[in-house]
Scaffold this motif. Sequence first.
Motif, PDB file in Angstrom:
ATOM      1  N   ARG A 123       3.385   8.968 -17.027  1.00  0.00           N
ATOM      2  CA  ARG A 123       1.959   9.378 -16.570  1.00  0.00           C
ATOM      3  C   ARG A 123       1.458   8.825 -15.869  1.00  0.00           C
ATOM      4  NH1 ARG A 123       3.341   6.942 -21.945  1.00  0.00           N
ATOM      5  NH2 ARG A 123       3.406   4.942 -21.815  1.00  0.00           N
ATOM      6  N   MET A 124       2.542   8.034 -15.088  1.00  0.00           N
ATOM      7  CA  MET A 124       1.554   7.499 -13.481  1.00  0.00           C
ATOM      8  C   MET A 124       1.182   8.455 -12.423  1.00  0.00           C
ATOM      9  SD  MET A 124       3.620   4.339 -12.846  1.00  0.00           S
ATOM     10  CE  MET A 124       3.669   2.520 -14.607  1.00  0.00           C
ATOM     11  N   LEU A 125       2.057   9.748 -12.595  1.00  0.00           N
ATOM     12  CA  LEU A 125       2.105  10.583 -11.805  1.00  0.00           C
ATOM     13  C   LEU A 125       0.739  11.129 -10.892  1.00  0.00           C
ATOM     14  CD1 LEU A 125       5.542  12.051 -12.032  1.00  0.00           C
ATOM     15  CD2 LEU A 125       5.341  10.451 -10.495  1.00  0.00           C
ATOM     16  N   PRO A 126      -0.270  11.387 -12.293  1.00  0.00           N
ATOM     17  CA  PRO A 126      -1.210  11.899 -11.722  1.00  0.00           C
ATOM     18  C   PRO A 126      -1.582  10.919 -10.941  1.00  0.00           C
ATOM     19  CG  PRO A 126      -0.430  12.514 -14.513  1.00  0.00           C
ATOM     20  CD  PRO A 126       0.166  12.120 -13.799  1.00  0.00           C
ATOM     21  N   LEU A 127      -1.762   9.959 -11.430  1.00  0.00           N
ATOM     22  CA  LEU A 127      -3.199   8.967 -11.023  1.00  0.00           C
ATOM     23  C   LEU A 127      -2.615   8.413  -9.159  1.00  0.00           C
ATOM     24  CD1 LEU A 127      -5.349   7.038 -10.845  1.00  0.00           C
ATOM     25  CD2 LEU A 127      -3.576   5.388 -11.904  1.00  0.00           C
ATOM     26  N   ALA A 128      -1.116   8.865  -9.476  1.00  0.00           N
ATOM     27  CA  ALA A 128      -0.402   8.295  -8.319  1.00  0.00           C
ATOM     28  C   ALA A 128      -0.800   9.189  -6.892  1.00  0.00           C
ATOM     29  CB  ALA A 128       0.981   8.331  -8.407  1.00  0.00           C
ATOM     30  N   ASN A 129      -1.098  10.752  -7.566  1.00  0.00           N
ATOM     31  CA  ASN A 129      -1.143  11.593  -6.490  1.00  0.00           C
ATOM     32  C   ASN A 129      -2.933  11.858  -6.450  1.00  0.00           C
ATOM     33  OD1 ASN A 129      -0.180  14.736  -5.740  1.00  0.00           O
ATOM     34  ND2 ASN A 129      -1.648  15.117  -7.362  1.00  0.00           N
TER      35      ASN A 129
ATOM     36  N   ILE B 249      -1.598 -10.870 -11.529  1.00  0.00           N
ATOM     37  CA  ILE B 249      -1.303  -9.404 -11.470  1.00  0.00           C
ATOM     38  C   ILE B 249      -1.685  -9.060 -13.460  1.00  0.00           C
ATOM     39  CG2 ILE B 249       0.083  -7.753 -10.904  1.00  0.00           C
ATOM     40  CD1 ILE B 249       1.692  -8.612  -9.319  1.00  0.00           C
ATOM     41  N   GLU B 250      -2.172  -7.887 -13.053  1.00  0.00           N
ATOM     42  CA  GLU B 250      -2.007  -7.588 -14.500  1.00  0.00           C
ATOM     43  C   GLU B 250      -1.564  -6.405 -14.284  1.00  0.00           C
ATOM     44  OE1 GLU B 250      -6.633  -7.492 -15.722  1.00  0.00           O
ATOM     45  OE2 GLU B 250      -6.814 -10.221 -15.842  1.00  0.00           O
ATOM     46  N   ALA B 251      -1.259  -5.701 -16.343  1.00  0.00           N
ATOM     47  CA  ALA B 251      -0.678  -4.389 -16.360  1.00  0.00           C
ATOM     48  C   ALA B 251      -2.420  -3.713 -16.116  1.00  0.00           C
ATOM     49  CB  ALA B 251      -0.078  -4.265 -17.377  1.00  0.00           C
ATOM     50  N   GLY B 252      -1.635  -2.526 -16.122  1.00  0.00           N
ATOM     51  CA  GLY B 252      -2.798  -1.790 -16.008  1.00  0.00           C
ATOM     52  C   GLY B 252      -2.265   0.026 -15.732  1.00  0.00           C
ATOM     53  N   PRO B 253      -3.185   0.891 -15.749  1.00  0.00           N
ATOM     54  CA  PRO B 253      -3.188   2.503 -15.379  1.00  0.00           C
ATOM     55  C   PRO B 253      -1.573   2.228 -14.024  1.00  0.00           C
ATOM     56  CG  PRO B 253      -4.979   2.552 -15.668  1.00  0.00           C
ATOM     57  CD  PRO B 253      -4.742   0.603 -15.470  1.00  0.00           C
ATOM     58  N   SER B 254      -1.639   1.777 -13.159  1.00  0.00           N
ATOM     59  CA  SER B 254      -1.048   1.902 -12.170  1.00  0.00           C
ATOM     60  C   SER B 254      -0.040   1.152 -12.566  1.00  0.00           C
ATOM     61  CB  SER B 254      -1.665   1.692 -11.257  1.00  0.00           C
ATOM     62  OG  SER B 254      -2.050   1.155 -10.214  1.00  0.00           O
ATOM     63  N   LEU B 255       0.168   0.683 -12.874  1.00  0.00           N
ATOM     64  CA  LEU B 255       1.672  -1.058 -13.374  1.00  0.00           C
ATOM     65  C   LEU B 255       2.029  -0.874 -14.673  1.00  0.00           C
ATOM     66  CD1 LEU B 255       1.605  -4.267 -11.250  1.00  0.00           C
ATOM     67  CD2 LEU B 255       2.187  -4.347 -13.732  1.00  0.00           C
ATOM     68  N   ASP B 256       2.912  -0.733 -14.896  1.00  0.00           N
ATOM     69  CA  ASP B 256       3.686  -1.113 -16.156  1.00  0.00           C
ATOM     70  C   ASP B 256       4.701  -1.520 -16.980  1.00  0.00           C
ATOM     71  OD1 ASP B 256       3.210  -0.372 -19.270  1.00  0.00           O
ATOM     72  OD2 ASP B 256       2.945   1.678 -19.477  1.00  0.00           O
TER      73      ASP B 256
ATOM     74  N   PRO C  96       0.494  -1.241   0.217  1.00  0.00           N
ATOM     75  CA  PRO C  96      -0.097  -0.190   0.122  1.00  0.00           C
ATOM     76  C   PRO C  96       0.747   1.279  -0.218  1.00  0.00           C
ATOM     77  CG  PRO C  96       0.055  -0.880   2.224  1.00  0.00           C
ATOM     78  CD  PRO C  96      -0.011  -2.031   1.243  1.00  0.00           C
ATOM     79  N   ASN C  97       1.945   0.900   0.176  1.00  0.00           N
ATOM     80  CA  ASN C  97       2.474   2.240   0.237  1.00  0.00           C
ATOM     81  C   ASN C  97       3.610   2.543  -0.721  1.00  0.00           C
ATOM     82  OD1 ASN C  97       2.582   2.495   3.298  1.00  0.00           O
ATOM     83  ND2 ASN C  97       5.062   2.323   3.567  1.00  0.00           N
ATOM     84  N   PHE C  98       3.272   1.341  -2.059  1.00  0.00           N
ATOM     85  CA  PHE C  98       3.744   2.193  -3.402  1.00  0.00           C
ATOM     86  C   PHE C  98       2.066   2.685  -4.299  1.00  0.00           C
ATOM     87  CE2 PHE C  98       7.465  -0.478  -3.401  1.00  0.00           C
ATOM     88  CZ  PHE C  98       8.165   0.458  -3.094  1.00  0.00           C
ATOM     89  N   SER C  99       2.254   3.477  -5.159  1.00  0.00           N
ATOM     90  CA  SER C  99       0.617   4.188  -5.763  1.00  0.00           C
ATOM     91  C   SER C  99       1.189   3.171  -7.191  1.00  0.00           C
ATOM     92  CB  SER C  99       1.180   5.683  -5.778  1.00  0.00           C
ATOM     93  OG  SER C  99       0.327   5.981  -4.244  1.00  0.00           O
ATOM     94  N   ALA C 100       1.377   3.408  -7.521  1.00  0.00           N
ATOM     95  CA  ALA C 100       2.103   2.824  -8.774  1.00  0.00           C
ATOM     96  C   ALA C 100       3.579   2.165  -9.221  1.00  0.00           C
ATOM     97  CB  ALA C 100       2.211   4.128  -9.711  1.00  0.00           C
ATOM     98  N   ILE C 101       3.313   1.677  -9.671  1.00  0.00           N
ATOM     99  CA  ILE C 101       5.199  -0.015  -9.921  1.00  0.00           C
ATOM    100  C   ILE C 101       5.194   0.086 -12.575  1.00  0.00           C
ATOM    101  CG2 ILE C 101       5.564  -1.879 -10.088  1.00  0.00           C
ATOM    102  CD1 ILE C 101       5.218  -0.697  -7.436  1.00  0.00           C
ATOM    103  N   LEU C 102       7.326   0.378 -12.361  1.00  0.00           N
ATOM    104  CA  LEU C 102       7.568  -0.075 -13.438  1.00  0.00           C
ATOM    105  C   LEU C 102       8.255  -1.211 -12.913  1.00  0.00           C
ATOM    106  CD1 LEU C 102       7.742   0.590 -16.449  1.00  0.00           C
ATOM    107  CD2 LEU C 102       9.380   2.792 -15.878  1.00  0.00           C
ATOM    108  N   LEU C 103       7.436  -1.813 -13.962  1.00  0.00           N
ATOM    109  CA  LEU C 103       7.985  -3.234 -14.021  1.00  0.00           C
ATOM    110  C   LEU C 103       9.950  -3.118 -15.574  1.00  0.00           C
ATOM    111  CD1 LEU C 103       5.748  -6.259 -13.122  1.00  0.00           C
ATOM    112  CD2 LEU C 103       7.341  -5.412 -11.955  1.00  0.00           C
ATOM    113  N   VAL C 104      10.982  -3.551 -14.892  1.00  0.00           N
ATOM    114  CA  VAL C 104      11.290  -3.114 -15.772  1.00  0.00           C
ATOM    115  C   VAL C 104      12.759  -4.384 -15.980  1.00  0.00           C
ATOM    116  CG1 VAL C 104      14.032  -1.776 -16.978  1.00  0.00           C
ATOM    117  CG2 VAL C 104      12.376  -0.920 -15.356  1.00  0.00           C
TER     118      VAL C 104
END
Length: 456
Positions: free
Chosen positions: A197-203, A167-174, A141-149
């Motif tokens: 692109r994830m920042l507005p949703l995380a905010n 786990i499915e990719a989506g607006p908060s997981l790319d 829960p302390n992560f709002s969005a994730i980018l897997l590299v």
Amino acid sequence: MTKKRSGIQDLLRIMARLRSPTGCPWDREQDHRSLRWHAVEEVYELLDAIESGDDHELEEELGDLLLQVVFHCQLARERGVFDFEKVARRIAERVKADGLVAYSNIDGVVALGPPMGCGMAEASPGLLLLQKVLQGYVRHPNFSAILLVGLGCEINHVDCFLANTAIEAGPSLDVITIQQGGGTEKTICQGIEKVHRMLPLANEAKREPISVSHLICGLECGGSDAFSGLSANPALGQAVDRLVRQGGTAILTETTEVYGAEHLLVRRAVSKEVGLKLIEAIRWWEDYTARNGAEINNNPTPGNKAGGITTILEKSLAAATKGGTTNLVDVFRYGDRAQKRGLLFMDGPAYDPVSTTGLVAAGAHLICFTTGRGTVCGSTPAPTIKLVSNTETYRRMEEDMDVNCGAVIDGEVSIEEMGQMIYRLILDVASGKRTKSELYGFGEESFQPWYIGPIM
């Protein structure tokens, strides 16, 4: 080949020498106030150099102004408040934070890289354990969005990870891979674009009051000494009792460091089944260490011994007190998600970074870390509260320690009073107060999932 010397390191050493007892008398006499007009003068001279357009003069005046900065940092270092390194780190943090100015609800962007992702057998216990830990982090829960590299062809490639963890990719997981991204530089650019692109949703996430019953606190100790079992550990246990009574959760771990004291936890188990889980975990470690030519009681460490601990039994008896006095509700495996509330035990190794990584994967929102010898360990994204057992270590490492439990040893407060102080700090940190390790930016380097199995 000789290593090129750093000009700034030379300057710092020279300033320290000038301020030493055998240094320059004039430099030794100065303080922050006596130097204030020198700094003002250097600023004006710098402005003149800028107006003149003379690059040589500009270089000289920038050096003079930097000397003032270094001088003030040396004075502060002597007082034990900060030094040049800390100032430089704050500047770096500020520059990074400037990119988040428009996103007031985002604390930062971090990069976590597991040291292992290939060289293991497909569907092996090591791979499945790594993916379980990564899953816990992705869903923390302390992560709002994730980018897997990923690279793109490793055993733990992103498609394999997503398939095995549902786990499915989506607006908060790319996701992004270097091979498909076109190489390092192109992948970096694409990654930055994806994060933006994830920042507005995380905010959109905002703090709001909730019951303490939702809070999960991980319990860790490292660099313990003979005072740990008399101050920091039992005081933390008092705080844990308060947390559990309010419906919250605390997770003990480090199976090899409750060895010899497991009976104290087993007798508090809510059921025979829970007690047997802990005994089975101890037996597994006895077998695991024997298969690898070691013994589970091959402890304490040299640092523990220097701190006055002579046997694993002393260390374990002290470590177990971190869990307070409430019933043991559940025992679960390393990296599994905590499913119940109350006092829990996660089976796992005692190596600090590996242990705290497992606690975070289990869902711990923050870590309470007791120490006697001192530690600079942090964790991301769960803040680490460091509790030191004695005043001597606290005075030496005050910039790294959050609480001086040595006040108990000094007779200034009782264990109960210290426990109340720790409990209040837990709530404050959960509400946004930054710990010492957060202020230093520690945590990313402590992401070390437990790896089991051969590397091929």
